[in-house]
Enzyme design. Sequence first.
Site, PDB file in Angstrom:
ATOM      1  N   HIS A  46      80.188  91.880   4.088  1.00 18.36           N
ATOM      2  CA  HIS A  46      79.038  92.773   4.186  1.00 18.36           C
ATOM      3  C   HIS A  46      79.443  94.134   4.750  1.00 18.36           C
ATOM      4  CE1 HIS A  46      75.466  94.288   6.528  1.00 18.36           C
ATOM      5  NE2 HIS A  46      74.992  94.242   5.296  1.00 18.36           N
ATOM      6  N   GLU A  49      81.081  96.136   2.072  1.00 15.12           N
ATOM      7  CA  GLU A  49      80.056  96.636   1.144  1.00 15.12           C
ATOM      8  C   GLU A  49      79.504  97.970   1.646  1.00 15.12           C
ATOM      9  OE1 GLU A  49      75.609  96.658   0.997  1.00 15.12           O
ATOM     10  OE2 GLU A  49      76.205  94.538   1.105  1.00 15.12           O
ATOM     11  N   HIS A  50      79.232  98.072   2.929  1.00 15.80           N
ATOM     12  CA  HIS A  50      78.766  99.335   3.510  1.00 15.80           C
ATOM     13  C   HIS A  50      79.843 100.419   3.425  1.00 15.80           C
ATOM     14  CE1 HIS A  50      74.922  98.518   5.885  1.00 15.80           C
ATOM     15  NE2 HIS A  50      75.174  97.367   5.278  1.00 15.80           N
ATOM     16  N   GLU A 126      71.639  96.710  11.948  1.00 13.93           N
ATOM     17  CA  GLU A 126      71.061  95.843  10.921  1.00 13.93           C
ATOM     18  C   GLU A 126      70.983  94.393  11.413  1.00 13.93           C
ATOM     19  OE1 GLU A 126      71.654  94.683   6.180  1.00 13.93           O
ATOM     20  OE2 GLU A 126      73.093  96.010   7.169  1.00 13.93           O
TER      21      GLU A 126
END
Length: 419
Positions: A46, A49-50, A126
């Site tokens: 994840h 991905e950012h 997040e």
Amino acid sequence: MDYFKQYPSGLRLVAKQLDHLYTVTVGVFIDVGCVKETAENNGFSHFIEHLLFKGTQKRTSLQISEAIDDIGASINAYTSKDNTCFYTKSAAVDLEVCLDILADMYLNAAFPADELERERGVVLEEIKMCEDTPDDVCADLSAKALFDGQSLGQTILGNPKNIKYCDRHSIKNFKEKYYIPNATVISVCGKFDFDKLDKLIERYFENNCSKGNSIAETEPKVTYTHKVYHSIKPINQSHLQLAWGGFPFNSPESAANSMLASVLGGGMTSRLYQSVREKNGLAYSVYAYPSAYLNGGSFEIYVGMSPKNSVKTCRLIYGEINKLLDYGVAQTELDRAKIQAVNSLYMAVESPMTLMRLYGRTWLKYNERFSVEKDIERYRSVSLDDINNVAVKVLKQPNAAAYVGPDGILQQLMPLIML
């Protein structure tokens, strides 16, 4: 028209041509998510991905955004349990611009130190946001309870300590291990000329891909555990999720498992909705759903309720489960579930974005060509014996459970949820 091609590097292309559209959607799928992470690097998929959006060897983060905004396109990404995808949607004439940007991000992400530090803070925020969303916490704890000690039991966002303390070297090594051609599928849906698309994929992706012998890591086998995990929070509702072992995506029982979820907790006529919400007014949200992966799956029931009604609600849920096991699914319920499944699929595939995801994930994870007709036949072929046999296989197992809410309620629920 559907097109499929595998390049010498192992990179795969799947394309659905829809000439009546003015747009084209492109997704780059990588076969990595928390299912391939360890406890020490959980969250890296994840985080990467950012970071793909934070600059390459020839574009800054701002220049990526400007290149997309200058053509009025959109760009985004997501990470799931078992794959990562970043994608664009643009006017068909701007397909080359989008492929150039996506390939640059895929191949040349630079992970600049200043951007990495800023995005580390974004991802940690997040994670905190998710922690403030009790149904999200409940879903994560439910996965942990059902797949305890296994990669599928980890969260997608990851352990905040891993994100806080990881360095550029470990992130770069993780990307190089998993972002390899034979673990990548490019999925395109919309208006395009395939010969031109093929040449663009070769120019921007294939000709720049590593031609080594890297082998995609296989997913671990799955075993089902029957734990209870909880998070005590001073909130107004109690959140409960029950989980049972399910079936892999390609299992012949997967379609029946989906139908079972529809009958028990799908639409407004489902048993749980009628019993818990309509007849007793005990919950706003109550539903059942399946999840399916390469080597396993789940069947889950979620409900959010007032703490004072928790025991009564839980008894109603188990009452409906036992009634279904004792008397089976009715033919009218199965017929309704089939119609819902088929028509829901019809509606879903009218979206080019959804088609792009279906084609991409199906070929990435199962090495199969997605077919609407095949899926419809799977649903329509489910018999009463099929769905009732699946109900027994699933719901007569010991279940796992997760609870999020005020203190003192879980103790009251324990005798009910761990029968």
